[in-house]
Design a protein around this motif. Structure first.
Motif, PDB file in Angstrom:
ATOM      1  N   LEU B 119      54.805  22.538  46.949  1.00 15.82           N
ATOM      2  CA  LEU B 119      54.308  23.652  45.236  1.00 15.82           C
ATOM      3  C   LEU B 119      53.594  24.725  46.772  1.00 15.82           C
ATOM      4  CD1 LEU B 119      51.537  21.833  43.854  1.00 15.82           C
ATOM      5  CD2 LEU B 119      53.568  22.537  43.191  1.00 15.82           C
ATOM      6  N   LEU B 120      54.398  25.748  46.322  1.00 17.29           N
ATOM      7  CA  LEU B 120      54.323  27.197  47.357  1.00 17.29           C
ATOM      8  C   LEU B 120      53.435  28.861  46.235  1.00 17.29           C
ATOM      9  CD1 LEU B 120      56.965  25.902  47.898  1.00 17.29           C
ATOM     10  CD2 LEU B 120      56.051  27.541  50.383  1.00 17.29           C
ATOM     11  N   GLY B 121      52.969  29.693  46.736  1.00 13.05           N
ATOM     12  CA  GLY B 121      52.537  30.215  46.178  1.00 13.05           C
ATOM     13  C   GLY B 121      53.913  30.893  45.605  1.00 13.05           C
ATOM     14  N   ASN B 122      54.195  31.959  44.296  1.00 10.33           N
ATOM     15  CA  ASN B 122      55.100  32.799  44.521  1.00 10.33           C
ATOM     16  C   ASN B 122      56.029  34.061  45.185  1.00 10.33           C
ATOM     17  OD1 ASN B 122      57.091  33.467  42.379  1.00 10.33           O
ATOM     18  ND2 ASN B 122      56.786  35.414  42.258  1.00 10.33           N
ATOM     19  N   GLU B 123      55.069  34.454  45.684  1.00 10.00           N
ATOM     20  CA  GLU B 123      55.108  35.241  47.035  1.00 10.00           C
ATOM     21  C   GLU B 123      53.661  35.889  47.617  1.00 10.00           C
ATOM     22  OE1 GLU B 123      54.689  36.308  43.584  1.00 10.00           O
ATOM     23  OE2 GLU B 123      53.108  38.122  44.188  1.00 10.00           O
ATOM     24  N   ALA B 124      54.057  35.700  48.553  1.00  9.87           N
ATOM     25  CA  ALA B 124      52.430  36.057  50.184  1.00  9.87           C
ATOM     26  C   ALA B 124      52.048  37.620  49.292  1.00  9.87           C
ATOM     27  CB  ALA B 124      52.951  35.983  51.100  1.00  9.87           C
ATOM     28  N   ALA B 125      50.225  37.632  49.026  1.00  8.16           N
ATOM     29  CA  ALA B 125      50.330  38.883  48.949  1.00  8.16           C
ATOM     30  C   ALA B 125      50.694  40.220  49.826  1.00  8.16           C
ATOM     31  CB  ALA B 125      48.715  38.683  48.929  1.00  8.16           C
ATOM     32  N   ASP B 126      50.380  39.832  50.607  1.00  8.42           N
ATOM     33  CA  ASP B 126      51.368  41.043  52.352  1.00  8.42           C
ATOM     34  C   ASP B 126      52.293  40.854  52.646  1.00  8.42           C
ATOM     35  OD1 ASP B 126      51.475  38.871  53.383  1.00  8.42           O
ATOM     36  OD2 ASP B 126      50.225  39.090  54.906  1.00  8.42           O
ATOM     37  N   THR B 127      53.307  40.274  52.359  1.00  6.03           N
ATOM     38  CA  THR B 127      54.515  40.007  53.361  1.00  6.03           C
ATOM     39  C   THR B 127      55.384  40.454  51.977  1.00  6.03           C
ATOM     40  OG1 THR B 127      55.032  38.551  53.409  1.00  6.03           O
ATOM     41  CG2 THR B 127      54.682  39.846  55.318  1.00  6.03           C
ATOM     42  N   GLY B 128      54.969  39.818  50.581  1.00  5.89           N
ATOM     43  CA  GLY B 128      56.467  39.733  48.964  1.00  5.89           C
ATOM     44  C   GLY B 128      57.327  39.848  49.681  1.00  5.89           C
ATOM     45  N   ASP B 129      57.520  38.862  50.555  1.00  6.46           N
ATOM     46  CA  ASP B 129      59.479  38.345  50.537  1.00  6.46           C
ATOM     47  C   ASP B 129      59.872  37.306  49.438  1.00  6.46           C
ATOM     48  OD1 ASP B 129      59.613  39.879  52.721  1.00  6.46           O
ATOM     49  OD2 ASP B 129      58.616  38.445  53.730  1.00  6.46           O
ATOM     50  N   TYR B 130      59.194  37.200  49.172  1.00  3.22           N
ATOM     51  CA  TYR B 130      59.719  36.566  47.075  1.00  3.22           C
ATOM     52  C   TYR B 130      60.404  34.900  47.857  1.00  3.22           C
ATOM     53  CZ  TYR B 130      57.223  39.952  44.637  1.00  3.22           C
ATOM     54  OH  TYR B 130      56.257  40.302  43.062  1.00  3.22           O
ATOM     55  N   GLN B 131      61.081  34.579  48.897  1.00  3.73           N
ATOM     56  CA  GLN B 131      62.060  33.360  49.436  1.00  3.73           C
ATOM     57  C   GLN B 131      61.763  32.136  49.878  1.00  3.73           C
ATOM     58  OE1 GLN B 131      64.705  35.954  52.303  1.00  3.73           O
ATOM     59  NE2 GLN B 131      63.187  37.817  50.908  1.00  3.73           N
ATOM     60  N   VAL B 132      60.253  32.258  50.361  1.00  8.81           N
ATOM     61  CA  VAL B 132      59.927  30.760  52.078  1.00  8.81           C
ATOM     62  C   VAL B 132      60.761  29.961  50.383  1.00  8.81           C
ATOM     63  CG1 VAL B 132      58.277  29.922  52.587  1.00  8.81           C
ATOM     64  CG2 VAL B 132      59.100  32.678  53.130  1.00  8.81           C
ATOM     65  N   GLY B 133      60.028  30.026  49.817  1.00 12.02           N
ATOM     66  CA  GLY B 133      60.039  28.287  48.653  1.00 12.02           C
ATOM     67  C   GLY B 133      61.486  28.221  48.293  1.00 12.02           C
ATOM     68  N   VAL B 134      62.259  29.474  48.166  1.00  8.67           N
ATOM     69  CA  VAL B 134      63.687  28.830  47.980  1.00  8.67           C
ATOM     70  C   VAL B 134      65.040  28.570  48.729  1.00  8.67           C
ATOM     71  CG1 VAL B 134      65.456  29.938  47.097  1.00  8.67           C
ATOM     72  CG2 VAL B 134      63.700  30.649  45.552  1.00  8.67           C
ATOM     73  N   ARG B 135      63.859  29.231  50.435  1.00 12.75           N
ATOM     74  CA  ARG B 135      64.416  28.793  51.479  1.00 12.75           C
ATOM     75  C   ARG B 135      64.188  27.198  51.572  1.00 12.75           C
ATOM     76  NH1 ARG B 135      67.489  33.130  53.714  1.00 12.75           N
ATOM     77  NH2 ARG B 135      66.955  34.975  53.131  1.00 12.75           N
ATOM     78  N   VAL B 136      62.793  26.806  51.780  1.00 14.40           N
ATOM     79  CA  VAL B 136      62.395  26.005  51.914  1.00 14.40           C
ATOM     80  C   VAL B 136      63.474  24.796  50.771  1.00 14.40           C
ATOM     81  CG1 VAL B 136      60.984  23.918  52.045  1.00 14.40           C
ATOM     82  CG2 VAL B 136      60.624  25.849  52.657  1.00 14.40           C
ATOM     83  N   ALA B 137      64.249  24.721  49.755  1.00 17.07           N
ATOM     84  CA  ALA B 137      64.409  23.604  49.542  1.00 17.07           C
ATOM     85  C   ALA B 137      65.675  23.364  49.242  1.00 17.07           C
ATOM     86  CB  ALA B 137      64.483  24.672  47.459  1.00 17.07           C
ATOM     87  N   HIS B 138      66.599  24.931  49.879  1.00 20.62           N
ATOM     88  CA  HIS B 138      67.467  24.955  50.433  1.00 20.62           C
ATOM     89  C   HIS B 138      67.789  24.032  51.506  1.00 20.62           C
ATOM     90  CE1 HIS B 138      70.823  27.654  48.039  1.00 20.62           C
ATOM     91  NE2 HIS B 138      68.810  27.492  47.053  1.00 20.62           N
ATOM     92  N   GLY B 139      67.291  23.995  52.232  1.00 19.27           N
ATOM     93  CA  GLY B 139      66.514  23.256  53.798  1.00 19.27           C
ATOM     94  C   GLY B 139      66.296  21.878  53.780  1.00 19.27           C
ATOM     95  N   LEU B 140      66.216  21.974  52.069  1.00 25.09           N
ATOM     96  CA  LEU B 140      65.761  20.174  51.895  1.00 25.09           C
ATOM     97  C   LEU B 140      66.801  18.968  51.260  1.00 25.09           C
ATOM     98  CD1 LEU B 140      61.965  20.597  51.598  1.00 25.09           C
ATOM     99  CD2 LEU B 140      63.383  18.829  53.640  1.00 25.09           C
ATOM    100  N   GLY B 141      67.779  20.481  50.661  1.00 20.51           N
ATOM    101  CA  GLY B 141      68.353  20.015  49.795  1.00 20.51           C
ATOM    102  C   GLY B 141      67.673  19.317  48.328  1.00 20.51           C
TER     103      GLY B 141
END
Lengths: 346, 255
Positions: B119-141
């Motif tokens: 579980l992650l947040g949808n986006e970080a309040a500060d940088t607002g990149d909106y993509q770490v969770g999606v990239r983690v999912a791809h990394g793990l398949g």
């Protein structure tokens, strides 16, 4: 240069956020560039005579790629990204972008992950490096051979801007929904529709949306013309009745600050702010709200902000156009009474 | 259910954001730090799921040594294991961040205690990149869905719900999976005193992953130059009501 833009539909027309993204994309493509749209819909929905087709042509789109449902019935983020990746390569796009909506952002994040390329979220401007300007409308250069872009993007939900260099070809980015107004092209383009029926692997379709509940009735916070805001100053869950009554009289809705939802006084769906809803009303009447920036991120796009606050030094007064210094528990009932009296005497 | 919650330490900004003199960071001399809001809810959601189904909640952050404070906040609420991916204070981009999280998840799986859900947040309040969770999912398949406001767990599957243009849409998929959540999915609890004491004593696993540049390079931060005005005061207390009514009339919002 050639720019590919993911376009979302709203009913039969193009969603407002996508019209803004198209305006941004057209500036980026430049007068001699090509602007192509990717729409997940039947070809008939984007044909020249259909409302969406007319809008695309009006916004300067020369090529519409209609990706027909088939296997794709229902929104599937990874599948959409896979299709976008294929079209980006096939059209040799210099930049691929989408509106910074929930879906646009999700699909672009998948596209970045699929290709291993960086993705810049919530851009307000972009230009190939070396054009000497950060304005999206300033591009006369050809394809960005260097693959470097100067971008400006939002952090902290738009309260802070970041100047950055994006090194990637194609550039992947989302356009902040308040970055540019929706502006049709000077002359509509001649629209060619290309139909695609992609074959997708099961894995790409593993996550797929089912629309499960009907739209709730009533006015939505995001689109309300009048929002009556309540913050810590309301004092507790029982203090909202006068605000509700006022909202009802003005045909608006009640919105609240984060402390109100964190305390459980009101449901989270009423929150205005960075972690809630961004509102765009004619009038935002902020009652008993101090004005933390997390809240300002949600209400800064209101046309007029009026604050009712007992503290003349509250930060909200730096953002409001008008203020009443006083206790909302006295001012709001008196305002309700005055509006009712005015209605009966009229 | 073995759950890993990834949280981020972000500045707790109040009335205004100030940028440091070199234009590289938010000035935090006058503010504290907190877990990014969506991720407070991710921690709560993970604890609620393990209360129903059993299992454990691990919490991870990537940040400076001080970010241990945010891990202890999560431990006080009921997480039982904490991992600090310690940085030297440089900002990590989403690609490098996701890479470090993937490495930790793989490492855990190799030791036979793999996670079922991240579980992650949808986006970080500060940088607002909106993509770490999606990239983690791809990394793990693994499958992934973002912006979630409701989670129901079934037998090896999960149903995740979110809002879409005033309606609700749901996604059903198998575990293991990555889900990013939004504030409002639950109302986070307050830490108990025994929880705080336990968190204080807990040992935090620490690793020092290698910083990698991302293709998106920050040059400077600045506060947008919107006019900071001073509101025109219409009056004080109920005496201001006639002026307020006149204003609302002028704005065309009266019935």
């Amino acid at each position: 240069m050639s720019v590919l833009c993911l376009v979302e539909l709203d009913g039969t027309g193009v969603a407002d956020a996508s019209l803004r993204a198209l305006s941004f994309a057209r500036s980026l493509a430049g007068p001699d560039g090509g602007l192509a749209a990717v729409v997940f819909a039947d070809a008939a929905a984007v044909a020249g005579e259909a409302p969406a087709g007319e809008a695309l042509a009006g916004y300067g789109v020369s090529d519409a790629h209609a990706v027909e449902p088939g296997q794709l019935a229902g929104y599937a983020p990874l599948a959409w990204a896979r299709v976008l990746a294929g079209l980006s390569e096939a059209t040799d796009a210099s930049a691929v972008l989408a509106a910074g909506t929930d879906r646009g952002t999700e699909v672009m994040a998948h596209l970045g992950a699929l290709t291993g390329a960086p993705m810049a979220a919530n851009c307000v401007s972009a230009a190939p490096s070396g054009t000497g300007s950060s304005g999206a409308g300033s591009v006369g250069a050809g394809p960005a051979g260097t693959g470097a872009w100067r971008i400006v993007r939002q952090r902290w939900a738009g309260l802070l801007l970041e100047d950055a260099v994006l090194e990637a070809s194609p550039a992947l980015l989302t356009v902040a929904t308040d970055a540019v107004p929706a502006a049709p092209a000077d002359r509509p383009a001649t629209l060619k529709v290309h139909v695609h029926q992609p074959e997708l692997a099961d894995g790409d379709l593993a996550v797929r949306a089912t629309e499960s509940a009907s739209r709730s009735g009533g006015i939505s916070l995001a689109t309300a013309r009048v929002v009556i805001g309540g913050g810590r100053g309301v004092g507790g869950p029982d203090g909202f009745a006068p605000l509700e009554e006022l909202a009802g009289l003005l045909g608006g809705v009640v919105g609240v600050s984060r402390v109100v939802t964190s305390e459980g006084w009101r449901p989270h769906k009423q929150q205005v702010g960075q972690t809630g809803t961004k509102i765009t009303p004619e009038l935002y009447l902020a009652c008993g709200i101090s004005g933390a920036i997390q809240h300002i991120a949600g209400c800064a796009s209101a046309k007029h902000i009026v604050a009712v606050n007992s503290d003349a030094g509250a930060p909200i007064l730096s953002h409001a156009e008008y203020a009443v210094i006083g206790d909302l528990h006295e001012v709001i009932p008196a305002l309700v009474a005055a509006i009712k009296a005015r209605a009966t005497s009229a | 259910m073995e759950i890993l919650v990834c949280v981020k330490r972000v500045p707790q900004v109040g009335g205004r954001i100030v940028v440091t003199g070199d234009g590289q960071d938010v000035d935090t001399r006058m503010s504290g730090f907190a877990v990014s809001p969506h991720e407070e809810c991710a921690v709560e959601e993970a604890i609620q799921i393990t209360e129903r189904l059993g299992g454990t909640v691990s919490v991870l952050t990537l940040g400076p040594p001080e970010a241990a404070e945010q891990l202890r906040d999560a431990l006080a609420l009921g997480a039982t294991r904490a991992v600090l991916l310690e940085t030297d204070g440089r900002e990590w981009g989403p690609i490098a961040t996701a890479g470090a999280i993937v490495a930790e998840a793989r490492h855990r799986a190799e030791s036979g205690q793999g996670y079922d859900l991240l579980l992650l947040g949808n986006e970080a309040a500060d940088t607002g990149d909106y993509q770490v969770g999606v990239r983690v999912a791809h990394g793990l398949g693994w499958p992934c869905v973002t912006g979630i406001k409701g989670i129901e767990t079934g037998d090896g599957t999960v149903t995740a719900r979110r809002e879409y243009r005033g309606a609700e849409e749901s996604f059903e998929f198998g575990l293991p999976a990555v889900i990013t959540v939004k504030e409002g999915i639950n109302l986070p609890r307050y830490p108990s005193l025994p929880g705080r004491l336990r968190a204080k004593r807990a040992v935090i696993e620490t690793h020092q992953p290698q910083w990698q540049p991302d293709g998106l390079r920050k040059e400077a931060l600045r506060v947008p130059d919107t006019e900071r005005r001073r509101a025109a005061v219409l009056g004080t207390g109920v005496d201001a009501v006639p002026a307020l009514v006149a204003l609302l009339d002028e704005l065309g919002v009266l019935p």
